[in-house]
Scaffold this active site. Sequence first.
Site, PDB file in Angstrom:
ATOM      1  N   GLU A  43       0.855  -1.249   0.001  1.00 46.98           N
ATOM      2  CA  GLU A  43       0.074  -0.036   0.002  1.00 46.98           C
ATOM      3  C   GLU A  43       0.815   1.028   0.045  1.00 46.98           C
ATOM      4  O   GLU A  43       1.288   1.982   0.915  1.00 46.98           O
ATOM      5  CB  GLU A  43      -1.059  -0.027   1.276  1.00 46.98           C
ATOM      6  CG  GLU A  43      -2.093   1.094   1.194  1.00 46.98           C
ATOM      7  CD  GLU A  43      -3.043   1.178   2.329  1.00 46.98           C
ATOM      8  OE1 GLU A  43      -3.635   1.869   2.403  1.00 46.98           O
ATOM      9  OE2 GLU A  43      -2.696   0.332   3.190  1.00 46.98           O
ATOM     10  N   LYS A 174      -1.557 -13.240  19.702  1.00 41.44           N
ATOM     11  CA  LYS A 174      -2.101 -13.363  18.300  1.00 41.44           C
ATOM     12  C   LYS A 174      -3.871 -13.339  18.273  1.00 41.44           C
ATOM     13  O   LYS A 174      -4.155 -13.683  17.259  1.00 41.44           O
ATOM     14  CB  LYS A 174      -1.570 -14.127  17.228  1.00 41.44           C
ATOM     15  CG  LYS A 174      -0.147 -14.065  17.192  1.00 41.44           C
ATOM     16  CD  LYS A 174       0.722 -15.064  16.432  1.00 41.44           C
ATOM     17  CE  LYS A 174       2.103 -15.194  16.834  1.00 41.44           C
ATOM     18  NZ  LYS A 174       3.005 -16.088  16.056  1.00 41.44           N
ATOM     19  N   ASP A 250       7.408 -10.956  13.918  1.00 40.69           N
ATOM     20  CA  ASP A 250       6.327 -11.887  13.462  1.00 40.69           C
ATOM     21  C   ASP A 250       4.943 -10.950  13.209  1.00 40.69           C
ATOM     22  O   ASP A 250       4.357 -10.626  13.948  1.00 40.69           O
ATOM     23  CB  ASP A 250       5.952 -13.158  14.879  1.00 40.69           C
ATOM     24  CG  ASP A 250       5.030 -14.118  14.324  1.00 40.69           C
ATOM     25  OD1 ASP A 250       4.120 -13.742  13.551  1.00 40.69           O
ATOM     26  OD2 ASP A 250       5.004 -14.873  15.284  1.00 40.69           O
ATOM     27  N   HIS A 345      -5.347   9.233  -2.388  1.00 38.52           N
ATOM     28  CA  HIS A 345      -4.835   7.746  -3.042  1.00 38.52           C
ATOM     29  C   HIS A 345      -4.875   7.508  -4.441  1.00 38.52           C
ATOM     30  O   HIS A 345      -3.951   6.938  -4.864  1.00 38.52           O
ATOM     31  CB  HIS A 345      -6.108   6.862  -2.411  1.00 38.52           C
ATOM     32  CG  HIS A 345      -5.615   6.253  -0.907  1.00 38.52           C
ATOM     33  ND1 HIS A 345      -4.999   4.925  -0.772  1.00 38.52           N
ATOM     34  CD2 HIS A 345      -5.919   6.755   0.248  1.00 38.52           C
ATOM     35  CE1 HIS A 345      -4.940   4.814   0.439  1.00 38.52           C
ATOM     36  NE2 HIS A 345      -5.353   5.761   1.025  1.00 38.52           N
TER      37      HIS A 345
END
Length: 356
Positions: A43, A174, A250, A345
């Site tokens: 992105e 997580k 991670d 964008h």
Amino acid sequence: MNDSDTIVTEIPTRWVGPLRVSGDAITTEAPHSEIAVPLATYETPLWPSVGRGASISREIPGGIRTVVIGERMTRSVLFVAEGAVGADAAARAVQQRLPELQEVVSAGSRHAQLLEAHPEVVGNLLFVRFAFLTGDASGHNMVTNASDALMQRILSWGLGIDYGSISGNFCSDKKATAVNGILGRGRNVVAEILLPHEVVERRLRTTARRVADLSVRKNLVGSTIAGAIRSANAHYANMLLAFYLATGQDAANIVEGSQGITYAEEREDGLYFSCTLPHLIVGTVGNGKHLAHVNANLERLGCRDEREPGANARRLAALMAATVLCGELSLLAAQTNPGELMAAHLLMERKETPSA
């Protein structure tokens, strides 16, 4: 699987900034440091967005102020008793014999230190959430290894409980949960800045009142009706994932890492803007950090210097929080103006994407 099965996935990476940052974790003799940060992302409009926040930080004498409030890594283990009475008795024993458990951890690791044990009884199940210091490592494997030793010691006490699991999901690893924010997991960092009204209007094309109102209406109210868990922000995950990938973290840890709160106030002297990230799971040593490009990035960030254990990881966490603030400020300011976000964008992505 062998080395020949491993391929390299390319992710566009750019150094953005520098950011002007201050705080105890940014160890420097000067009032602040100016540090560029690496962001790996597909992105690509994220780079100029964070860059706008970074350039604004350089207009402020102290830049972005950061404070590392706490640090710990957790692992919750699960025991099974005959009933709730036995589970509760075992929980009390664990708390009463904490010094013995701390010795077990210290004897088995140079870096791990047991801080606390938090038991929870559910029926005949006993969950024990251990919290550790892990030096400069994020600490996943370190705390699992320590918890294995702790379970063996506790089971040797003859409390009438059996092994359930080395991980009971009360960690919580997580997953988006409330416990990490309440009891702590990872590095807890706050980044804040005070922008004079003139800077807000000139650089962000908005006002302190509009940014503060949007932060409440979008981040707080909008997140509440969406059912967010201890989270009220626009897009922390964008900056964190890009930073994680560039520094060998991670990446799955953005699930809990992106839980955080953006807070803004209109003040007499300008816009107070802060980002609180209570559980950044990051490290400067361990798996992934041996890769050449990751090592080079950490060195350039000043996170490979000789410091006391944990100081390099705290520095990295503070830089991440400051980077999140830059991107969050830029996005929220754009959203106060109709059409600005989409126009930006489209313009940026057309510049980055080759035409067919």
